[in-house]
Design a protein around this motif. Structure first.
Motif, PDB file in Angstrom:
ATOM      1  N   SER A   2       0.836  -1.082   0.042  1.00 23.58           N
ATOM      2  CA  SER A   2       0.033  -0.076  -0.144  1.00 23.58           C
ATOM      3  C   SER A   2       0.816   1.230   0.098  1.00 23.58           C
ATOM      4  CB  SER A   2      -0.897   0.144   1.293  1.00 23.58           C
ATOM      5  OG  SER A   2      -0.074   0.379   2.337  1.00 23.58           O
ATOM      6  N   MET A   3       2.087   1.124   0.046  1.00 22.08           N
ATOM      7  CA  MET A   3       2.959   2.303  -0.101  1.00 22.08           C
ATOM      8  C   MET A   3       3.281   2.986  -1.515  1.00 22.08           C
ATOM      9  SD  MET A   3       3.600   2.496   3.313  1.00 22.08           S
ATOM     10  CE  MET A   3       5.238   3.354   3.629  1.00 22.08           C
ATOM     11  N   LEU A   4       3.348   4.235  -1.244  1.00 26.54           N
ATOM     12  CA  LEU A   4       3.624   4.976  -2.596  1.00 26.54           C
ATOM     13  C   LEU A   4       4.983   5.821  -2.561  1.00 26.54           C
ATOM     14  CD1 LEU A   4       0.012   6.718  -3.061  1.00 26.54           C
ATOM     15  CD2 LEU A   4       0.976   4.725  -4.291  1.00 26.54           C
ATOM     16  N   PRO A   5       5.801   5.653  -3.747  1.00 23.85           N
ATOM     17  CA  PRO A   5       7.052   6.533  -3.448  1.00 23.85           C
ATOM     18  C   PRO A   5       6.863   7.999  -3.532  1.00 23.85           C
ATOM     19  CG  PRO A   5       6.557   5.488  -5.746  1.00 23.85           C
ATOM     20  CD  PRO A   5       5.473   5.004  -4.896  1.00 23.85           C
ATOM     21  N   LEU A   6       7.662   8.715  -2.753  1.00 28.57           N
ATOM     22  CA  LEU A   6       7.535  10.256  -2.821  1.00 28.57           C
ATOM     23  C   LEU A   6       9.019  10.651  -2.810  1.00 28.57           C
ATOM     24  CD1 LEU A   6       5.828  12.287  -0.069  1.00 28.57           C
ATOM     25  CD2 LEU A   6       8.004  12.750  -0.563  1.00 28.57           C
ATOM     26  N   GLU A   7       9.162  11.721  -3.660  1.00 29.80           N
ATOM     27  CA  GLU A   7      10.256  12.566  -3.936  1.00 29.80           C
ATOM     28  C   GLU A   7      10.215  13.667  -4.159  1.00 29.80           C
ATOM     29  OE1 GLU A   7      14.564  11.800  -6.258  1.00 29.80           O
ATOM     30  OE2 GLU A   7      13.119  10.105  -6.600  1.00 29.80           O
ATOM     31  N   TYR A   8      10.704  14.628  -3.339  1.00 29.49           N
ATOM     32  CA  TYR A   8      10.481  16.190  -3.531  1.00 29.49           C
ATOM     33  C   TYR A   8      11.763  16.955  -3.347  1.00 29.49           C
ATOM     34  CZ  TYR A   8       8.220  20.807  -3.254  1.00 29.49           C
ATOM     35  OH  TYR A   8       7.996  22.053  -3.294  1.00 29.49           O
ATOM     36  N   ARG A   9      12.037  17.722  -3.964  1.00 25.41           N
ATOM     37  CA  ARG A   9      13.308  18.479  -3.820  1.00 25.41           C
ATOM     38  C   ARG A   9      12.990  20.264  -3.955  1.00 25.41           C
ATOM     39  NH1 ARG A   9      15.219  14.040  -6.377  1.00 25.41           N
ATOM     40  NH2 ARG A   9      16.906  13.205  -5.571  1.00 25.41           N
ATOM     41  N   THR A  10      13.476  20.860  -3.130  1.00 26.95           N
ATOM     42  CA  THR A  10      13.327  22.174  -3.326  1.00 26.95           C
ATOM     43  C   THR A  10      15.003  22.887  -3.271  1.00 26.95           C
ATOM     44  OG1 THR A  10      13.282  22.647  -0.755  1.00 26.95           O
ATOM     45  CG2 THR A  10      11.281  22.356  -2.211  1.00 26.95           C
ATOM     46  N   GLU A  11      15.271  23.915  -3.073  1.00 24.22           N
ATOM     47  CA  GLU A  11      16.583  24.559  -2.979  1.00 24.22           C
ATOM     48  C   GLU A  11      17.117  24.518  -1.950  1.00 24.22           C
ATOM     49  OE1 GLU A  11      16.466  28.786  -3.887  1.00 24.22           O
ATOM     50  OE2 GLU A  11      16.095  28.626  -5.981  1.00 24.22           O
ATOM     51  N   ASP A  12      16.351  24.215  -0.584  1.00 22.26           N
ATOM     52  CA  ASP A  12      16.764  24.041   0.536  1.00 22.26           C
ATOM     53  C   ASP A  12      16.591  22.905   1.325  1.00 22.26           C
ATOM     54  OD1 ASP A  12      17.636  26.933   0.741  1.00 22.26           O
ATOM     55  OD2 ASP A  12      15.210  27.079   0.927  1.00 22.26           O
ATOM     56  N   PHE A  13      15.827  21.971   0.900  1.00 19.96           N
ATOM     57  CA  PHE A  13      15.280  20.758   1.287  1.00 19.96           C
ATOM     58  C   PHE A  13      15.111  19.589   0.145  1.00 19.96           C
ATOM     59  CE2 PHE A  13      12.557  23.952   3.578  1.00 19.96           C
ATOM     60  CZ  PHE A  13      13.371  24.212   4.794  1.00 19.96           C
ATOM     61  N   GLU A  14      15.535  18.307   0.779  1.00 16.55           N
ATOM     62  CA  GLU A  14      15.055  16.997   0.113  1.00 16.55           C
ATOM     63  C   GLU A  14      14.431  16.102   0.743  1.00 16.55           C
ATOM     64  OE1 GLU A  14      17.788  13.721  -2.736  1.00 16.55           O
ATOM     65  OE2 GLU A  14      18.863  15.500  -1.735  1.00 16.55           O
ATOM     66  N   ILE A  15      13.157  15.615   0.210  1.00 14.75           N
ATOM     67  CA  ILE A  15      12.414  14.741   0.802  1.00 14.75           C
ATOM     68  C   ILE A  15      12.096  13.599  -0.052  1.00 14.75           C
ATOM     69  CG2 ILE A  15      10.015  14.576   2.120  1.00 14.75           C
ATOM     70  CD1 ILE A  15       9.922  17.479   1.958  1.00 14.75           C
ATOM     71  N   PHE A  16      12.479  12.376   0.630  1.00 10.99           N
ATOM     72  CA  PHE A  16      12.036  11.011  -0.273  1.00 10.99           C
ATOM     73  C   PHE A  16      11.771  10.101   0.640  1.00 10.99           C
ATOM     74  CE2 PHE A  16      16.507  11.170   0.587  1.00 10.99           C
ATOM     75  CZ  PHE A  16      17.091  10.110   1.011  1.00 10.99           C
ATOM     76  N   GLY A  17      11.058   9.069   0.112  1.00 13.15           N
ATOM     77  CA  GLY A  17      10.837   7.929   0.724  1.00 13.15           C
ATOM     78  C   GLY A  17       9.417   7.259   0.516  1.00 13.15           C
ATOM     79  N   TYR A  18       8.487   6.955   1.274  1.00 15.12           N
ATOM     80  CA  TYR A  18       7.315   6.100   0.970  1.00 15.12           C
ATOM     81  C   TYR A  18       6.063   6.690   1.948  1.00 15.12           C
ATOM     82  CZ  TYR A  18      10.006   3.160  -2.211  1.00 15.12           C
ATOM     83  OH  TYR A  18      10.910   2.601  -3.078  1.00 15.12           O
ATOM     84  N   ILE A  19       5.026   6.519   1.447  1.00 18.61           N
ATOM     85  CA  ILE A  19       3.683   6.968   2.286  1.00 18.61           C
ATOM     86  C   ILE A  19       2.590   6.000   1.750  1.00 18.61           C
ATOM     87  CG2 ILE A  19       4.336   9.504   2.473  1.00 18.61           C
ATOM     88  CD1 ILE A  19       2.295  10.055   0.526  1.00 18.61           C
ATOM     89  N   SER A  20       2.000   5.813   2.848  1.00 16.65           N
ATOM     90  CA  SER A  20       0.616   4.638   2.440  1.00 16.65           C
ATOM     91  C   SER A  20      -0.337   5.307   1.757  1.00 16.65           C
ATOM     92  CB  SER A  20       0.116   4.122   3.814  1.00 16.65           C
ATOM     93  OG  SER A  20      -0.289   5.096   4.515  1.00 16.65           O
ATOM     94  N   LYS A  21      -1.264   4.648   1.347  1.00  9.71           N
ATOM     95  CA  LYS A  21      -2.490   5.111   0.486  1.00  9.71           C
ATOM     96  C   LYS A  21      -3.371   5.343   1.587  1.00  9.71           C
ATOM     97  CE  LYS A  21      -1.535   2.251  -3.428  1.00  9.71           C
ATOM     98  NZ  LYS A  21      -2.331   0.939  -4.186  1.00  9.71           N
ATOM     99  N   PRO A  22      -4.577   6.217   1.304  1.00  8.51           N
ATOM    100  CA  PRO A  22      -5.388   6.723   2.349  1.00  8.51           C
ATOM    101  C   PRO A  22      -6.012   5.433   3.132  1.00  8.51           C
ATOM    102  CG  PRO A  22      -5.708   7.914   0.426  1.00  8.51           C
ATOM    103  CD  PRO A  22      -4.548   6.723   0.125  1.00  8.51           C
ATOM    104  N   GLU A  23      -6.356   4.423   2.265  1.00 10.06           N
ATOM    105  CA  GLU A  23      -7.010   3.473   3.346  1.00 10.06           C
ATOM    106  C   GLU A  23      -6.033   2.637   4.343  1.00 10.06           C
ATOM    107  OE1 GLU A  23      -5.666   1.545  -0.972  1.00 10.06           O
ATOM    108  OE2 GLU A  23      -6.388   3.344  -0.159  1.00 10.06           O
TER     109      GLU A  23
END
Length: 478
Positions: A233-254
């Motif tokens: 039920s996990m979804l990959p996540l990856e997001y970058r800004t000039e100051d932060f880097e966020i990555f990993g996995y989050i679960s679906k709403p159910e």
């Protein structure tokens, strides 16, 4: 007079300001760092990670209260370093105060071994790969009892026995073996998720509790440590800004939990807790999950070390961010983006657990979806008109009309009725036959039912007439 009275009172009570002895100081300081067996496990694993180990093995007995053994294949120590390592504030991580602003290591205060040796019986075996002979040191209650050469594999092994043996008040407040083992398991799970490239093995009473082989793919660690059902039920996540880097996995709403204990947050690979970030994660789901429920998340944040204060907690469990609001907003936006991209929505439930399922208009509906000729005729008959568009929303060619983008909400029971009606249609349709054959069979069946009903009525009418005749004869006799 007043001063003489105060002095006399002090003398009567025997109040004096004094310096505590070194042994008492170490035991008090150890209480801030070592709370329970899980604290020992965390501090020793932190040292192993900083030593460059890629294989860490943890063995515990009686929930860690009797014995904790942590063995690694890191860089090890020579005798000179080993004799300094257990002393208060002895560290290889800092050389000056400015280094506090650029900390990437797990430990840096030099309190771990010092605190552990102050309240337990400890044996240290260590050897650098380039040395032929290793070093063995035995320390009880902060005092070195033995130092000798020893044959051992490269790396370091720390064996902690009888935790809090010299502080019975602390020992008395430890929980059951099962509870303490649960805390150790949680600690090892956090560190393994934060360092997926390292192999972790946890044994309790000689039986495996955790086995996680090192891998460059963090998702494999999620499968091993959180279970395949959660991982699916996990979804990959990856997001970058000039100051932060966020990555990993989050679960679906159910997939949610009652507590936030399965939100694993790592800042520069350090497992931490942060109420602000947990709140930002929850806000990313907004109304997609019920109130007082929490998702499963494994998120790593890469932040400039100068903007993170890791020195606000004795066990380094909490951190403080200089731009907490901006980081929280970035986490919330990253989660919203992932959920929006996957067009996810939870099952909607009304009053009395009445379930609904929602259908969404999707542009470019698949042309490969086809329906049988029998289903088309059946759909038109049910709709009561021959418009070319079935009640199911499909055209005669099996395509969805693209000029009407509407959203429908059907109760689940209604959907079940439609499925049963479709099944009846298929039952009436002969295998390989046509709809006409199915209609004839249906007409024949209805005719047979009518004939049976007519015969039943005749039998009932005959019985009633016989009863009437009998009653008539009886009246005449009277």
């Amino acid at each position: 007079m007043m001063e003489e009275h105060i002095e006399g009172k002090k003398k009567d009570k025997g109040n004096k300001i004094r310096l505590l002895d070194k042994d008492t100081i170490n035991k008090i300081a150890a209480g801030e760092v070592i709370e329970r067996p899980a604290s020992v496990v965390k501090e020793l694993i932190d040292n192993s990670i900083d030593a460059g180990a890629i294989d860490i093995r943890i063995e515990v007995e009686k929930g860690g209260k009797r014995s904790i053994l942590v063995r690694d294949n890191g860089c090890g120590m020579d005798r000179e370093d080993a004799l300094l390592a257990y002393k208060k504030h002895a560290t290889s991580k800092l050389t000056r105060i400015e280094d506090l602003d650029t900390i990437f290591t797990m430990g840096f205060r030099g309190e771990a071994l010092s605190s552990i040796t102050a309240v337990a019986k400890v044996e240290i075996l260590t050897r650098p790969p380039e040395e032929i002979t290793g070093t063995r040191i035995v320390i009880n209650g902060g005092k070195v009892l033995e130092t000798s050469d020893a044959g051992t594999a490269p790396g370091t092994s720390v064996h902690v026995k009888d935790l809090f043996y010299n502080t019975p008040a602390r020992q008395k407040y430890l929980k059951s073996d099962r509870t303490e083992l649960a805390h150790i398991t949680e600690t090892v799970t956090q560190l393994a998720l934060a360092n997926p490239h390292i192999s972790f093995t946890l044994l309790s009473e000689g039986k495996p509790v955790i086995r996680n082989a090192g891998s460059s793919e963090s998702f494999k660690s999620i499968v091993n440590l959180l279970g395949p059902d959660t991982a699916r039920s996990m979804l990959p996540l990856e997001y970058r800004t000039e100051d932060f880097e966020i990555f990993g996995y989050i679960s679906k709403p159910e997939t949610t939990r009652r507590e936030s204990d399965q939100i694993f947050l790592f800042v520069n690979t350090r497992p931490v807790t942060s109420r602000a970030i947990n709140k930002a994660i929850r806000e990313g789901y907004y109304t997609k999950i019920p109130k007082e429920r929490y998702p499963v998340a494994v998120l790593s944040l890469i932040v400039d070390p100068g903007e993170v204060d890791v020195n606000v907690h004795p066990r380094k469990a909490e951190v403080r961010f200089s731009r907490e609001k901006e980081l929280g907003d970035a986490v919330t936006f990253a989660i919203e983006k992932v959920l929006s991209k996957n067009a996810l929505a939870p099952e909607i439930r009304g009053k009395k657990d009445r379930a609904f399922q929602k259908t969404f208009d999707v542009s470019g509906f698949s042309d490969r979806l086809q329906v049988s000729e029998a289903a088309e005729i059946f759909g038109r008959k049910e709709a009561g008109k021959d418009t070319g568009i079935l009640e199911t929303g499909l055209t005669e060619k099996g395509r969805a009309p693209r000029n009407k983008a509407e959203t429908y909400v059907y109760p689940v029971k209604d959907t079940e009725r439609r499925l049963k009606r479709s099944k009846r249609l298929l039952d009436f349709t002969a295998e390989g036959g046509t709809q006409e054959t199915g209609d004839k069979k249906l007409d024949n069946k209805i005719e047979q039912e009518r004939e049976k009903e007519g015969e039943s009525k005749k039998r009932i009418t005959g019985i009633q007439e016989n009863e009437i005749e009998k009653n008539r004869f009886r009246r005449k006799e009277i």
